[in-house]
Write an enzyme that holds these catalytic residues in place. Structure first.
Site, PDB file in Angstrom:
ATOM      1  N   HIS A  83       0.828  -1.208   0.000  1.00 20.66           N
ATOM      2  CA  HIS A  83       0.000   0.000   0.000  1.00 20.66           C
ATOM      3  C   HIS A  83       0.864   1.260   0.000  1.00 20.66           C
ATOM      4  CE1 HIS A  83      -3.175   2.819   1.069  1.00 20.66           C
ATOM      5  NE2 HIS A  83      -4.065   1.845   0.917  1.00 20.66           N
ATOM      6  N   GLY A 164       5.782  21.653  10.500  1.00 17.57           N
ATOM      7  CA  GLY A 164       6.981  20.901  10.889  1.00 17.57           C
ATOM      8  C   GLY A 164       7.986  20.668   9.793  1.00 17.57           C
ATOM      9  N   GLY A 176       8.864   9.267   9.193  1.00 18.42           N
ATOM     10  CA  GLY A 176       8.230   9.761   7.990  1.00 18.42           C
ATOM     11  C   GLY A 176       7.331  10.943   8.301  1.00 18.42           C
TER      12      GLY A 176
END
Length: 565
Positions: A83, A164, A176
């Site tokens: 995915h 961020g 990540g």
């Protein structure tokens, strides 16, 4: 005020290690005020989807804690799966279920994204309704390049995260990025057909789905797909916006189905999709035999459906919620393949059942009377007054429903249905006040039980008693005001309703008057204990005014009833 309920469906980049999945889910499950509904791990995708619901603040807190734990346990440098993904917590949508708008969820999502970035140092993109840029409404745009493409996106103007953003470092390499957003509730539903033909099921799916089917040269099935100037296939759109659909055959049931995702139930509600699939199936010589809802639904989906089918029959919609839902179940054949239990399929009921305490309003008539008769001071007169008001509203509503379905009065069904809807609303409010009056009394008792050993404790206790006493006076005043709404309903039913039920409207007025006077006594006795005498007098004056109006309204309605007997 209607309770706000939000659903959250975060996707975590771990579907093979049950211990990691368990620890992330525990962060959600251990957050007070949320209910964990489902954990769905996928080994091939190496991804787990978790579903939980609750009020906004605890849902956001549970989501934050889960993102934090996932960032600690999942190392994206080691992650591989089928995915698309961009982070340990890949995507995190907030979904309005009831009492809250999509826009409010979008604001919550943006605040959550900023908190994740600021406190956990995990960069966040905002998507769907929370997106700051139109192109970022699309999840695929936010996730483009996946995890491996993060370094390039961080250094490319216009592709950096909304919160961020910083150059690639060890922290980002491990966690990540996360895509946080808000979207409407998605309903996964299958429409059962009286055929085994996947091809015919697909044809119906293409008729209705928003994408539609390719436009072809010559023969509509075997002809060559037509292209536009840019070489893209020209599509003939289907009839239902915000839907995706395909046809398939299910071995377990021995039938073909139209499998559909409704991505925006505000644009295409379930009942509209059902009727349109039925229409298209009939055009192709087929029938829809029933409907299978996959997963959970918001209560309003079934309420809207039930009301829709009642209105098509020109029947009153002012009936209890449970009855409306049963109309939806039978109308769409939700129990065609297996029994459909609303307590197991409706999000609000699942959350309600998890948190619910026994209520006086749920007792049988006999049990309620017996509980009142016991030597404990609550439930008492204020509670019974609220229940009498509810009975008055129920009687007025009954006359409205009988009038709506009276033979020869078919053209007036909407008039009486609207009146019955109003009656149901008043009755529901008064039933809530049945328990709230007892809660108010218990608060006073709890305040009197506070310690009083020191001057400070005495001051705190005195303040708590006064606060609880004011609340105990305000609750029956609300009962009085709600019960006053019964009189216009009963007057209308006595004047224009089914003449065979005119005495029921009269009894409804009697019950409403008793509720107002009885609740008024409770206002006065609690107001007499307030130290703020001006506040106390204002409450007493308001109670006396309402009692006077109730007495007059009762006499007016009884005169109408007596005249027409």
């Amino acid at each position: 005020m209607k309770k706000q309920i939000v659903e959250c469906v975060p996707n975590f980049s771990e579907g093979r290690n049950p211990e990691i999945i368990k620890q992330i889910a525990a962060e959600i499950e251990n957050t007070k005020g949320v209910r964990l509904l489902n954990i769905d791990p996928g080994e091939a995708t190496n991804r787990t989807v978790i579903t939980f619901v609750g009020e906004p603040a605890p849902v956001v807190e549970a989501a934050f804690k889960a993102v934090k734990r996932a960032g600690q346990l999942i190392d994206m440098r080691q992650h591989h799966g089928a995915h698309p993904r961009i982070g340990a917590t890949d995507v995190l949508p907030l979904i309005p279920v009831s009492g809250i708008t999509l826009e409010e969820c979008a604001q919550l999502a943006r605040q959550l994204a900023q908190r994740i970035a600021d406190e956990l140092l995990i960069p966040c993109y905002c998507y769907e309704a929370a997106a700051y840029a139109e192109e970022r409404r699309n999840l695929a745009v936010c996730r483009s390049g996946e995890y491996e493409g993060i370094p390039k996106k961080l250094s490319t103007p216009g592709q950096e995260p909304d919160f961020g953003s910083r150059p690639m470092d060890e922290g980002i390499a491990r966690t990540g990025c996360t895509v946080v957003g808000a979207r409407d509730f998605l309903i996964a539903v299958n429409f059962n057909l009286n055929t085994t033909s996947t091809r015919r099921a697909n044809a119906i799916a293409f008729d209705v789905r928003e994408k539609g089917r390719p436009k072809r040269e010559g023969h509509p099935i075997t002809g060559k797909p037509m292209k536009d100037a840019e070489g893209k296939t020209i599509m003939l759109p289907g009839t239902l916006k915000k839907t995706k659909a395909i046809g398939w055959y299910i071995d377990e049931y021995g039938i073909a189905q139209v499998s559909m995702n409704i991505t925006d139930i505000n644009v295409t509600p379930l009942h509209k999709a059902f009727d349109e699939v039925c229409r298209c199936a009939q055009n192709r010589g087929l029938r829809v035999t029933g409907t299978e809802i996959v997963g959970l639904v918001p209560k309003r989906t079934l309420i809207e459906a039930g009301r829709y089918f009642l209105e098509k029959q020109q029947r009153s919609t002012g009936i209890p919620e449970e009855d409306i839902i049963q109309v939806a179940i039978h109308s769409m054949g939700l129990s065609d393949l297996r029994p459909f239990n609303p307590r197991e399929k409706v999000i609000e009921y699942l959350l309600e059942d998890a948190e619910r305490h026994p209520l006086l309003a749920d007792l049988t008539v006999k049990a309620f009377a017996e509980e009142t008769s016991r030597e404990s001071p609550a439930p008492g007169g204020g509670t019974v007054a609220a229940y009498m008001g509810a009975l008055g509203a129920a009687l007025g509503t009954m006359v409205a429903n009988l009038s709506s379905h009276k033979a020869g009065w078919d053209e007036r069904w909407k008039e009486f249905s609207t009146a019955a809807d109003e009656g149901q609303e008043v009755m529901a409010e008064l039933l809530r006040l049945v328990d709230e009056d007892t809660i108010a009394f218990n608060r006073i008792m709890a305040a009197f039980g506070l310690p009083k050993g020191t001057d400070e404790e005495k001051a705190v206790r005195t303040e708590a008693i006064q606060t609880a006493t004011l609340y105990a006076a305000e609750v029956p005043l609300r009962t009085m005001k709600a019960s006053m709404r019964v009189f216009p309903l009963c007057r209308r039913m006595a004047t224009t309703g089914n003449p065979n039920s005119i005495t029921d409207a009269g009894v409804g007025a009697l019950a409403a008057r008793a509720a107002v006077v009885g609740a008024g006594l409770n206002v006065k006795i609690n107001a007499s204990s307030l130290k703020d005498r001006s506040q106390a007098q204002a409450l007493i004056d308001e109670a006396d005014r309402l009692i006077g109006e109730a007495n007059a309204a009762e006499q007016d309605i009884l005169a109408i009833v007596t005249k027409n007997l």
